[in-house]
Structures are given as structure tokens and as C-alpha cells.
Design a protein around this motif. Structure first.
Motif, PDB file in Angstrom:
ATOM      1  N   MET A   9       0.915  -1.110  -0.109  1.00 38.19           N
ATOM      2  CA  MET A   9       0.015   0.024  -0.139  1.00 38.19           C
ATOM      3  C   MET A   9       0.868   1.290  -0.028  1.00 38.19           C
ATOM      4  O   MET A   9       1.874   1.306   0.702  1.00 38.19           O
ATOM      5  N   HIS A  10       0.579   2.295  -0.655  1.00 42.21           N
ATOM      6  CA  HIS A  10       1.288   3.599  -0.827  1.00 42.21           C
ATOM      7  C   HIS A  10       0.433   4.453  -0.235  1.00 42.21           C
ATOM      8  O   HIS A  10      -0.850   4.714  -0.560  1.00 42.21           O
ATOM      9  N   LYS A  11       1.026   5.617   0.735  1.00 39.98           N
ATOM     10  CA  LYS A  11       0.354   6.467   1.265  1.00 39.98           C
ATOM     11  C   LYS A  11       1.046   7.873   0.776  1.00 39.98           C
ATOM     12  O   LYS A  11       2.331   7.920   1.038  1.00 39.98           O
ATOM     13  N   ARG A  12       0.367   8.803   0.586  1.00 35.69           N
ATOM     14  CA  ARG A  12       1.000  10.342   0.458  1.00 35.69           C
ATOM     15  C   ARG A  12       0.879  10.844   2.131  1.00 35.69           C
ATOM     16  O   ARG A  12      -0.161  10.668   2.530  1.00 35.69           O
ATOM     17  N   VAL A  13       1.999  11.423   2.050  1.00 31.89           N
ATOM     18  CA  VAL A  13       1.994  11.753   3.653  1.00 31.89           C
ATOM     19  C   VAL A  13       2.802  13.305   3.687  1.00 31.89           C
ATOM     20  O   VAL A  13       3.815  13.466   2.913  1.00 31.89           O
ATOM     21  N   LYS A  14       1.959  14.223   4.154  1.00 30.84           N
ATOM     22  CA  LYS A  14       2.513  15.608   4.695  1.00 30.84           C
ATOM     23  C   LYS A  14       3.145  15.669   5.796  1.00 30.84           C
ATOM     24  O   LYS A  14       2.433  15.255   7.112  1.00 30.84           O
ATOM     25  N   LYS A  32       9.486   5.996  -0.070  1.00 35.95           N
ATOM     26  CA  LYS A  32       9.920   5.713  -1.557  1.00 35.95           C
ATOM     27  C   LYS A  32      10.444   7.019  -2.200  1.00 35.95           C
ATOM     28  O   LYS A  32      11.333   7.173  -3.035  1.00 35.95           O
ATOM     29  N   SER A  33       9.895   8.069  -1.614  1.00 32.43           N
ATOM     30  CA  SER A  33      10.059   9.374  -2.298  1.00 32.43           C
ATOM     31  C   SER A  33      10.226  10.511  -1.315  1.00 32.43           C
ATOM     32  O   SER A  33       9.119  10.310  -0.532  1.00 32.43           O
ATOM     33  N   GLY A  34      10.785  11.626  -1.461  1.00 32.00           N
ATOM     34  CA  GLY A  34      10.587  12.744  -0.598  1.00 32.00           C
ATOM     35  C   GLY A  34      11.543  12.706   0.612  1.00 32.00           C
ATOM     36  O   GLY A  34      10.961  13.449   1.756  1.00 32.00           O
ATOM     37  N   LEU A  35      12.697  12.010   0.751  1.00 35.18           N
ATOM     38  CA  LEU A  35      13.473  12.029   1.957  1.00 35.18           C
ATOM     39  C   LEU A  35      13.672  13.299   2.578  1.00 35.18           C
ATOM     40  O   LEU A  35      13.873  13.535   3.918  1.00 35.18           O
ATOM     41  N   ALA A  36      14.212  14.305   1.688  1.00 32.34           N
ATOM     42  CA  ALA A  36      14.198  15.619   2.321  1.00 32.34           C
ATOM     43  C   ALA A  36      13.242  16.825   1.928  1.00 32.34           C
ATOM     44  O   ALA A  36      13.471  17.866   2.079  1.00 32.34           O
ATOM     45  N   SER A  37      12.091  16.050   1.694  1.00 36.41           N
ATOM     46  CA  SER A  37      10.964  16.966   1.610  1.00 36.41           C
ATOM     47  C   SER A  37       9.799  16.597   2.533  1.00 36.41           C
ATOM     48  O   SER A  37       9.781  15.709   3.434  1.00 36.41           O
ATOM     49  N   ARG A  38       8.916  17.778   2.885  1.00 37.99           N
ATOM     50  CA  ARG A  38       7.662  17.676   3.601  1.00 37.99           C
ATOM     51  C   ARG A  38       6.618  16.513   2.941  1.00 37.99           C
ATOM     52  O   ARG A  38       5.973  16.082   3.707  1.00 37.99           O
ATOM     53  N   GLN A  39       6.613  16.598   1.783  1.00 38.96           N
ATOM     54  CA  GLN A  39       5.660  15.634   0.996  1.00 38.96           C
ATOM     55  C   GLN A  39       6.535  14.408   0.476  1.00 38.96           C
ATOM     56  O   GLN A  39       7.422  14.522  -0.079  1.00 38.96           O
ATOM     57  N   LYS A  40       5.880  13.406   1.349  1.00 40.05           N
ATOM     58  CA  LYS A  40       6.630  12.169   1.014  1.00 40.05           C
ATOM     59  C   LYS A  40       5.674  10.939   0.672  1.00 40.05           C
ATOM     60  O   LYS A  40       4.423  10.945   0.675  1.00 40.05           O
ATOM     61  N   LEU A  41       6.241   9.995  -0.083  1.00 42.51           N
ATOM     62  CA  LEU A  41       5.363   8.846  -0.720  1.00 42.51           C
ATOM     63  C   LEU A  41       5.965   7.658   0.013  1.00 42.51           C
ATOM     64  O   LEU A  41       7.022   7.450   0.199  1.00 42.51           O
ATOM     65  N   ILE A  42       4.981   7.069   1.045  1.00 39.36           N
ATOM     66  CA  ILE A  42       5.525   5.987   1.726  1.00 39.36           C
ATOM     67  C   ILE A  42       4.950   4.626   1.640  1.00 39.36           C
ATOM     68  O   ILE A  42       3.837   4.578   0.918  1.00 39.36           O
ATOM     69  N   GLU A  43       5.650   3.631   1.481  1.00 39.55           N
ATOM     70  CA  GLU A  43       5.184   2.204   1.111  1.00 39.55           C
ATOM     71  C   GLU A  43       5.129   1.484   2.375  1.00 39.55           C
ATOM     72  O   GLU A  43       5.926   1.609   3.091  1.00 39.55           O
ATOM     73  N   ILE A  44       3.797   0.899   2.408  1.00 44.04           N
ATOM     74  CA  ILE A  44       3.492   0.254   3.679  1.00 44.04           C
ATOM     75  C   ILE A  44       3.406  -1.214   3.348  1.00 44.04           C
ATOM     76  O   ILE A  44       2.226  -1.449   2.685  1.00 44.04           O
ATOM     77  N   ASP A  45       3.895  -2.086   3.973  1.00 42.81           N
ATOM     78  CA  ASP A  45       4.004  -3.677   3.614  1.00 42.81           C
ATOM     79  C   ASP A  45       2.942  -4.080   4.588  1.00 42.81           C
ATOM     80  O   ASP A  45       3.448  -4.634   6.019  1.00 42.81           O
ATOM     81  N   LEU A  46       1.869  -4.406   4.273  1.00 45.74           N
ATOM     82  CA  LEU A  46       0.569  -4.912   5.388  1.00 45.74           C
ATOM     83  C   LEU A  46       0.482  -6.326   5.445  1.00 45.74           C
ATOM     84  O   LEU A  46      -0.115  -6.836   6.122  1.00 45.74           O
TER      85      LEU A  46
END
Length: 74
Positions: free
Chosen positions: A1-6, A59-73
Motif C-alpha cells: 500500500m502506498h500513502k501520500r504523507v505531508k 519511496k520518495s521525498g526523503l528531504a521533503s515535507r511531501q513524502k510517498l510511503i510504502e507500507i507492507d501490510l
């Protein structure tokens, strides 16, 4: 599952808010120095989804406030 995170670092208290579009806004106490905020983010998400920290990847945005997170459920 991918989540957009601020991410909102340097907050007074930790909190996770679910937005209407399914993304998350995460308030972190840590400052974005030496990856501390990213570590806190992974720790908070692991607690929320009740999984180990190793199953969460930025997954992306290591140095940004907007990140894409991959969650393995699985």
C-alpha cells in the motif's frame, strides 16, 4: 500500500490526521536534521498500522515535507 504523507516537523505534539483524499498529515516533534524526523515518522506509522518499522519505506521525498510511503501490510 502506498500513502501520500505531508510531514510537519517541530510540532508541539505528535499526531496523525487522515485527510479526505486518503493522504496523511503527520505532526512530528523532531526537527528535520540528520534524518530524525524521518525516523520518528516511520516509528509513528509503524505504531498506527501495528506493524514493524522494517515494513515501512520512504519511496520518495526523503528531504521533503511531501513524502510517498510504502507500507507492507502482508
Amino acid at each position: 500500500m502506498h500513502k501520500r504523507v505531508k510531514v510537519k516537523p517541530n510540532s508541539k505534539q505528535q499526531a496523525i490526521e487522515e485527510e479526505a483524499d486518503g493522504s496523511l498529515t503527520v505532526h512530528l516533534k523532531s526537527s528535520p536534521v540528520d534524518g530524525k524526523a524521518n525516523q520518528e515518522l516511520i516509528q509513528l506509522l509503524a505504531k498506527k498500522f501495528e506493524i514493524s518499522k522494517t515494513r515501512i519505506k520512504i519511496k520518495s521525498g526523503l528531504a521533503s515535507r511531501q513524502k510517498l510511503i510504502e507500507i507492507d501490510l502482508n
